[in-house]
Every structure is written in C-alpha cells, then in structure tokens.
Design an enzyme around this catalytic site. Structure first.
Site, PDB file in Angstrom:
ATOM      1  N   HIS A   1       0.827  -1.204   0.000  1.00 46.94           N
ATOM      2  CA  HIS A   1       0.000   0.000   0.000  1.00 46.94           C
ATOM      3  C   HIS A   1       0.866   1.262   0.000  1.00 46.94           C
ATOM      4  CE1 HIS A   1       0.594  -0.875   4.380  1.00 46.94           C
ATOM      5  NE2 HIS A   1       0.935   0.410   4.352  1.00 46.94           N
TER       6      HIS A   1
HETATM    7  C1  T46 Z   1       2.619   0.548   6.987  1.00 43.60           C
HETATM    8  C2  T46 Z   1       3.477  -0.639   7.215  1.00 43.60           C
HETATM    9  C3  T46 Z   1       4.926  -0.316   7.333  1.00 43.60           C
HETATM   10  C4  T46 Z   1      -4.452  -0.895  13.492  1.00 43.60           C
HETATM   11  O1  T46 Z   1      -5.562  -1.150  13.970  1.00 43.60           O
HETATM   12  N1  T46 Z   1      -3.770   0.216  13.889  1.00 43.60           N
HETATM   13  C5  T46 Z   1      -2.554   0.537  13.415  1.00 43.60           C
HETATM   14  O2  T46 Z   1      -1.969   1.556  13.802  1.00 43.60           O
HETATM   15  C6  T46 Z   1      -1.955  -0.335  12.427  1.00 43.60           C
HETATM   16  C7  T46 Z   1      -0.598  -0.008  11.845  1.00 43.60           C
HETATM   17  C8  T46 Z   1      -2.647  -1.442  12.026  1.00 43.60           C
HETATM   18  N2  T46 Z   1      -3.866  -1.709  12.543  1.00 43.60           N
HETATM   19  C9  T46 Z   1      -4.576  -2.934  12.126  1.00 43.60           C
HETATM   20  C10 T46 Z   1      -5.082  -2.921  10.692  1.00 43.60           C
HETATM   21  C11 T46 Z   1      -4.995  -4.379  10.289  1.00 43.60           C
HETATM   22  O3  T46 Z   1      -6.183  -5.018  10.677  1.00 43.60           O
HETATM   23  O4  T46 Z   1      -3.644  -4.031  12.202  1.00 43.60           O
HETATM   24  C12 T46 Z   1      -3.849  -4.937  11.139  1.00 43.60           C
HETATM   25  C13 T46 Z   1      -2.566  -5.168  10.349  1.00 43.60           C
HETATM   26  O5  T46 Z   1      -2.229  -3.960   9.637  1.00 43.60           O
HETATM   27  P1  T46 Z   1      -1.744  -3.977   8.100  1.00 43.60           P
HETATM   28  O6  T46 Z   1      -2.298  -5.134   7.406  1.00 43.60           O
HETATM   29  O7  T46 Z   1      -1.989  -2.621   7.541  1.00 43.60           O
HETATM   30  O8  T46 Z   1      -0.167  -4.210   8.310  1.00 43.60           O
HETATM   31  P2  T46 Z   1       0.986  -4.000   7.233  1.00 43.60           P
HETATM   32  O9  T46 Z   1       2.189  -4.663   7.763  1.00 43.60           O
HETATM   33  O10 T46 Z   1       0.550  -4.369   5.874  1.00 43.60           O
HETATM   34  O11 T46 Z   1       1.247  -2.412   7.226  1.00 43.60           O
HETATM   35  C14 T46 Z   1       1.677  -1.740   8.399  1.00 43.60           C
HETATM   36  C15 T46 Z   1       0.921  -0.413   8.550  1.00 43.60           C
HETATM   37  O12 T46 Z   1      -0.484  -0.675   8.580  1.00 43.60           O
HETATM   38  C16 T46 Z   1       1.212   0.536   7.422  1.00 43.60           C
HETATM   39  O13 T46 Z   1       0.768   1.843   7.739  1.00 43.60           O
HETATM   40  O14 T46 Z   1       3.007   1.468   6.296  1.00 43.60           O
HETATM   41  O15 T46 Z   1       3.080  -1.458   8.318  1.00 43.60           O
END
Ligand code: T46
Length: 140
Positions: free
Chosen positions: A52
């Site tokens: 993303h």
């Molecule tokens: C990014 C990279 C480096 C939350 O509820 N609050 C938060 O602050 C974050 C970061 C995530 N979440 C929830 C949303 C999803 O249900 O945690 C779950 C996993 O997040 P996500 O799938 O977005 O994780 P990544 O590793 O794909 O991305 C994360 C960050 O979301 C993003 O901002 O830049 O790490």
C-alpha cells in the site's frame, strides 16, 4: 545524523562501556511529529506485507533487531532497501508504495507514524496508487 540516500537516515549511536543507546526525537531525527508507534515482529517465514501507499501518513521504519527488506515504488522509481541496523531509519513518504519481506526470525520492525491510524488513509489498490501519484508527479 546523516542522509545516506533518498530515504535512509543514519543516526549516531551513543555508546559507552555499558552498551549502545540510540535516540529518535520528533522533528529532529525524523522530519515529522510522531503521533503513533507500532512494531511488527514474529513475522512468519516467506511473508510479504504492506502492499500500500498512503494519502497523508509519513513514516519512519527502523529494524531495531534483525533485518528485513523493503520494496519501494514512488510511481517513478523502484528501489529495494535493506534494513539491517538499529541505526538506519527509512523515511517513507505518503507516495511510497511499500512491501516488506525477507524478515529474519528475530526482526522487530519499529514504525513511527505522523498520523493516528485511519484505514481511509491507505491506498491498497496499485492501479489507484498509480492514478493518484503518477498524476501528482507530472503536475510538479
Ligand atoms: C505501513 C506498514 C509499514 C491498526 O488497527 N492500527 C494501526 O496503527 C496499524 C498499523 C494497524 N492496525 C490494524 C489494521 C490491520 O487489521 O492491524 C492490522 C494489520 O495492519 P496492516 O495489514 O496494515 O499491516 P501492514 O504490515 O501491511 O502495514 C503496516 C501499517 O499498517 C502501514 O501503515 O506502512 O506497516
């Protein structure tokens, strides 16, 4: 602190005979006010995450233990970055599409963010990302 290339900042280690200490201060070692901190760890082998860009959020990524790689794409240039030291900070601008991969078993990826969590701030569709950011790049 010195800039190594477009996105990587190196911070100095405050070491003494007890060991090392590194410090990151809002608006000093990272170019934004830190509103949120999260960390990614115990990542399973072969996992690739991220996929993303953001509308507004700026982030700083530090592998405080172990290592991982980051694929970056700002709609003009693609780059691979290795985070393998607690003294390397990778600054991600909102227009940096990013994917994290090759996590070592012990990797703890610390992320400092300029905004509170908002799922609406994510661009998770690559074609939409290109639409949003190829356009803004041409207009600059
Ligand atoms: C990014 C990279 C480096 C939350 O509820 N609050 C938060 O602050 C974050 C970061 C995530 N979440 C929830 C949303 C999803 O249900 O945690 C779950 C996993 O997040 P996500 O799938 O977005 O994780 P990544 O590793 O794909 O991305 C994360 C960050 O979301 C993003 O901002 O830049 O790490």
């Amino acid at each position: 602190m010195k800039t190594v290339n477009s996105g990587i900042i190196e911070i100095s280690t405050l070491g003494d005979n007890r060991g090392n200490l590194s410090v990151i201060e809002s608006l000093i070692h990272v170019p934004f006010e830190i509103k949120r901190v999260f960390y990614i760890y115990a990542t399973k082998e072969g996992v690739r995450r991220g996929f993303h860009a953001h509308h507004k959020t700026r982030q700083a990524l530090i592998s405080v233990a172990g290592s991982c790689k980051i694929h970056l794409d700002n709609a003009i240039r693609k780059e691979e970055v290795l985070l393998d030291s607690p003294n390397k900070i990778l600054i991600l601008e909102p227009n940096d599409w990013h994917e994290m991969y090759d996590f070592s078993n012990d990797c703890v990826l610390l992320v400092l963010a300029s905004e509170l969590y908002d799922s609406e701030d994510y661009i998770r569709d690559y074609d939409e990302f290109l639409k949003v950011y190829s356009k803004s790049v041409q207009e600059v």
